[in-house]
Scaffold this active site. Sequence first.
Site, short mmCIF file in Angstrom:
data_model
loop_
_atom_site.label_atom_id
_atom_site.label_comp_id
_atom_site.label_asym_id
_atom_site.label_seq_id
_atom_site.Cartn_x
_atom_site.Cartn_y
_atom_site.Cartn_z
N ASP A 1 0.95 -1.47 0.36
CA ASP A 1 -0.28 -0.11 -0.23
C ASP A 1 0.85 1.46 0.28
OD1 ASP A 1 0.90 -0.40 2.52
OD2 ASP A 1 -1.06 -1.01 3.51
N ASN B 1 -8.14 -2.66 14.08
CA ASN B 1 -9.27 -3.14 13.93
C ASN B 1 -9.10 -4.40 12.88
OD1 ASN B 1 -8.16 -2.01 11.69
ND2 ASN B 1 -9.90 0.03 11.16
N HIS C 1 -7.16 -4.78 9.95
CA HIS C 1 -6.98 -4.72 8.85
C HIS C 1 -5.93 -5.11 8.47
CE1 HIS C 1 -4.95 -0.12 10.15
NE2 HIS C 1 -4.24 -1.11 9.13
N GLU D 1 -9.29 -1.96 5.24
CA GLU D 1 -10.70 -1.35 6.42
C GLU D 1 -11.94 -2.42 7.00
OE1 GLU D 1 -8.92 0.06 8.71
OE2 GLU D 1 -7.97 1.92 7.95
C1 F6R Z 1 1.82 -1.65 5.64
C2 F6R Z 1 -0.05 -2.12 6.61
C3 F6R Z 1 -0.72 -2.18 7.63
C4 F6R Z 1 0.45 -2.08 8.90
C5 F6R Z 1 -1.05 -2.54 10.69
C6 F6R Z 1 -0.10 -2.61 11.18
O1 F6R Z 1 2.42 -1.09 5.04
O2 F6R Z 1 -0.53 -2.32 5.18
O3 F6R Z 1 -2.13 -3.14 7.48
O4 F6R Z 1 0.50 -3.41 9.03
O5 F6R Z 1 -1.25 -0.69 10.49
O6 F6R Z 1 0.89 -1.62 11.19
P1 F6R Z 1 1.74 -1.93 12.87
O7 F6R Z 1 2.78 -2.34 12.91
O8 F6R Z 1 2.71 -0.65 12.78
O9 F6R Z 1 1.49 -1.70 13.48
#
Ligand code: F6R
Length: 242
Positions: free
Chosen positions: A67, A136, A138, A143
């Site tokens: 992403d 959450n 995701h 989301e």
């Molecule tokens: C990152 C991504 C997100 C993160 C998620 C967890 O490329 O796609 O889904 O993996 O938000 O983020 P952290 O590791 O910062 O808790």
Amino acid sequence: MRIYCEKDYNAMSRRAAAVIAAQVVSKPECVLGLATGSTPIGAYQQLVEWYKQGDLSFAGVRSVNLDEYVGLAPTHDQSYRWFMQHNLFDHVDIKPENTNVPSGLAADAAAECARYEDVVKALGYADLQLLGLGRNGHIGFNEPCDNFPVATHLVDLTQSTIEANARFFASADDVPKQALTMGIGTIMHARSILVVASGADKADAVRKTVQGPVTPDVPASILQLHPNVTIIGDEAALSGLR
Ligand code: F6R
């Protein structure tokens, strides 16, 4: 699903790096699906270390990132392209032309999503897709919603994700409100999936991912339907599992 419980973040990172390294060693021209965020940083550091010791080469690897924020240039220090350069690509021998991150600056977001999906598809999808887990549930920036998005698409970030990511920006107002992300379908095409999770604030998401119903309300729950998923978490992140 295979689930490995490690005692802390460092042990989790080391095992995750070992899984990625095993993929690269067994198929040097593999396609790695990569993630940003705090959780994979330790694994990337370990991979860089093994590269510097001469134990690992990324010369044949192709990469596809999950992403990118809309509106951030690759040189912006919170862009996911910058993150990948800073945490991995600049320190190993991966060829720049073999790294792929969606463009957050594309004037036509829909066209960029279609282009990116084609790139991932042309590479044959990921051999190994690394995923972090949102609080959450995701994955990528998919989301919670009422369906599982199939392909790379434009998303409006939820307030909880904006707040979770505000720690990296001057204020929550500076966090981009939209992102381009691989779809759940794009992710599920990967031949193997590695989820990393650390900390008590991920315990609920891990529990719902592994033991909850499969629902787009918890996007990661769809991983229960994938034949080759490994979850590596520290004790705190896995503390909600029965
Ligand atoms: C990152 C991504 C997100 C993160 C998620 C967890 O490329 O796609 O889904 O993996 O938000 O983020 P952290 O590791 O910062 O808790």
